[in-house]
Design a protein around this motif. Sequence first.
Motif, PDB file in Angstrom:
ATOM      1  N   VAL A  75       3.064  28.801  25.878  1.00 18.05           N
ATOM      2  CA  VAL A  75       2.795  30.163  26.282  1.00 18.05           C
ATOM      3  C   VAL A  75       2.515  31.161  25.184  1.00 18.05           C
ATOM      4  CG1 VAL A  75       3.750  32.179  27.418  1.00 18.05           C
ATOM      5  CG2 VAL A  75       3.801  30.001  28.561  1.00 18.05           C
ATOM      6  N   SER A  76       3.354  31.353  24.197  1.00 15.37           N
ATOM      7  CA  SER A  76       2.983  32.382  23.231  1.00 15.37           C
ATOM      8  C   SER A  76       3.345  32.000  21.818  1.00 15.37           C
ATOM      9  CB  SER A  76       3.583  33.736  23.604  1.00 15.37           C
ATOM     10  OG  SER A  76       4.976  33.619  23.632  1.00 15.37           O
ATOM     11  N   PRO A 153       5.191  29.280   7.680  1.00 18.37           N
ATOM     12  CA  PRO A 153       5.864  28.057   8.138  1.00 18.37           C
ATOM     13  C   PRO A 153       7.070  28.285   9.045  1.00 18.37           C
ATOM     14  CG  PRO A 153       5.323  27.867   5.825  1.00 18.37           C
ATOM     15  CD  PRO A 153       5.071  29.293   6.211  1.00 18.37           C
ATOM     16  N   VAL A 154       7.587  29.493   9.112  1.00 14.42           N
ATOM     17  CA  VAL A 154       8.737  29.687  10.006  1.00 14.42           C
ATOM     18  C   VAL A 154       8.350  29.441  11.462  1.00 14.42           C
ATOM     19  CG1 VAL A 154       9.861  31.373   8.502  1.00 14.42           C
ATOM     20  CG2 VAL A 154       8.412  32.176  10.365  1.00 14.42           C
ATOM     21  N   TYR A 155       7.064  29.560  11.761  1.00 11.58           N
ATOM     22  CA  TYR A 155       6.642  29.317  13.140  1.00 11.58           C
ATOM     23  C   TYR A 155       6.688  27.838  13.492  1.00 11.58           C
ATOM     24  CZ  TYR A 155       5.086  34.109  12.659  1.00 11.58           C
ATOM     25  OH  TYR A 155       5.046  35.462  12.424  1.00 11.58           O
ATOM     26  N   LEU A 156       6.912  26.998  12.498  1.00 10.63           N
ATOM     27  CA  LEU A 156       7.106  25.568  12.762  1.00 10.63           C
ATOM     28  C   LEU A 156       8.568  25.256  13.042  1.00 10.63           C
ATOM     29  CD1 LEU A 156       4.795  24.186   9.931  1.00 10.63           C
ATOM     30  CD2 LEU A 156       4.379  23.985  12.383  1.00 10.63           C
ATOM     31  N   ARG A 220       5.841  38.213  15.243  1.00 11.50           N
ATOM     32  CA  ARG A 220       4.421  38.090  15.493  1.00 11.50           C
ATOM     33  C   ARG A 220       3.581  38.414  14.248  1.00 11.50           C
ATOM     34  NH1 ARG A 220       2.593  36.152  19.423  1.00 11.50           N
ATOM     35  NH2 ARG A 220       4.642  35.416  19.973  1.00 11.50           N
ATOM     36  N   GLU A 221       4.272  38.874  13.214  1.00 15.21           N
ATOM     37  CA  GLU A 221       3.538  39.290  12.024  1.00 15.21           C
ATOM     38  C   GLU A 221       4.082  38.569  10.794  1.00 15.21           C
ATOM     39  OE1 GLU A 221       2.037  43.661  10.493  1.00 15.21           O
ATOM     40  OE2 GLU A 221       2.860  43.298  12.478  1.00 15.21           O
ATOM     41  N   LEU A 222       3.187  38.224   9.905  1.00 10.53           N
ATOM     42  CA  LEU A 222       3.602  37.518   8.705  1.00 10.53           C
ATOM     43  C   LEU A 222       4.232  38.470   7.703  1.00 10.53           C
ATOM     44  CD1 LEU A 222       0.588  35.146   7.995  1.00 10.53           C
ATOM     45  CD2 LEU A 222       2.720  34.649   9.168  1.00 10.53           C
ATOM     46  N   SER A 223       5.118  37.928   6.895  1.00  4.98           N
ATOM     47  CA  SER A 223       5.614  38.629   5.717  1.00  4.98           C
ATOM     48  C   SER A 223       4.947  38.001   4.498  1.00  4.98           C
ATOM     49  CB  SER A 223       7.128  38.484   5.643  1.00  4.98           C
ATOM     50  OG  SER A 223       7.598  39.012   4.420  1.00  4.98           O
TER      51      SER A 223
END
Lengths: 231, 231
Positions: A75-76, A153-156, A220-223
Amino acid sequence: MAQKSVEPDYPPVICTVDVVLLTLKDQALHVVLLKRKNEPFAGTPALPGGYIHTQEDKTAWEAAARVLRDKTGIVSPYLEQLATYSGADRDPRGWSISIVYYALIPLEMLPLDNNGLLLAPVSKLPKMPFDHKGIVDLAVLRVRSKSQYSSLPVYLCGERVTLPQLQVVYEAVLGEPINKVSFRRKIDELGMLEPIEGELETGAAHRPAQVYRLRSAYKRELSLVQRGINS
Amino acid sequence: MAQKSVEPDYPPVICTVDVVLLTLKDQALHVVLLKRKNEPFAGTPALPGGYIHTQEDKTAWEAAARVLRDKTGIVSPYLEQLATYSGADRDPRGWSISIVYYALIPLEMLPLDNNGLLLAPVSKLPKMPFDHKGIVDLAVLRVRSKSQYSSLPVYLCGERVTLPQLQVVYEAVLGEPINKVSFRRKIDELGMLEPIEGELETGAAHRPAQVYRLRSAYKRELSLVQRGINS
DNA sequence: GGAATAGTGTCTCTAAGACAGTATCTA
DNA sequence: TAGATACTGTCTTAGAGACACTATTCC
């Protein structure tokens, strides 16, 4: 409106979106593929993709999100534009455009039951239709490159993560070992994580690690950091 | 071929390319704009752009090169894809896609005679149609970001360049002063320039500077360094 | 010779990497 | 208590910035 009065009638362009959905499995990046249901190349594993539905999709980004949702149930995730592939020869049906997005997702969030999702290691891709192999290669390049100086990579990872776990993820994505002290300095500098007070990853025969979560500002935003995370 | 049998007939998508052509004037980035000849927004300065001609253009890149050539007379600059803008609302004519490219060119190579080319400083853009303002902003961001660790700004210079000239260009693009010694170390590390033996930039009341040229290997390809050129 | 900028040698300082020491868990 | 890994303090080292000195031109 005044479209036809301005330009001659060219054969129409086939407008599609494709998604490179990446995840980490056994310390290696894998891409999610689907067996194509329709011609051309029916039966071949390919990137999830589909036509832009002009009456349904407000933008190509929404089309990509819809395709991902409908074909994989996801989904998101973090979903960002990669590049646009185009040309007369890339699709046997005719002159085509594919606006390609890439997404990252933790392995645990992939619905891998029996809905036809395939996982292929990006280092050993199967035969794929169209220019999909080149597309995956570019996505991997982009992810590696962005990971050098960002929180990508935190989204992994899942919601909860320890620094040693995150370091393993970074090392897998970047393909090289990282100095522990430097890594921790950089993660601190990135400022995207906050410790979950009192929560420790116990169970192993050693000192437990502090558990962190992603600050909501970075959902939702990168650092970014100025200088790279490794070297 | 089998296109219509697979998906319902959606209203067609308007497929265009646009080019953000950037140059350096008075130490500041400027974008080349053209007064639109056709509706919508006829008469307003806008990015050079046009429809993809499926019978003429092999790819969107070629379409962009053609548009640039036909509308500005510029033949082969550094031309790279920036991003693709899309959506139902960005163009009053209907659901549209614009594959946007950016190009860099030395001011001297711009045919600024009386062919309607306008130069606008990127820091003070005029009212522009569609989402062109956001597009220019993104292009500038991209150029600044790439210039931090690559040879990109050399495409804003002519064939012959001295290191002090090039430093001024980098400083204009990046918007900050650069340490001279570090800058020269980095340019050396980039390895894209070679001195033209015995050729010096004379005429000023001080020691003349060595003239360099771009090595042919980098005429079309960027050179990169790991750590940034400034800091 | 004086003024101006080109080009270079070298010191300082910042930040990345190495290393080792302490902390805290399981078995 | 032994073994393992988490975490941290600190030294070393690499590279970016500061500064100053020499080089070479025009006037």
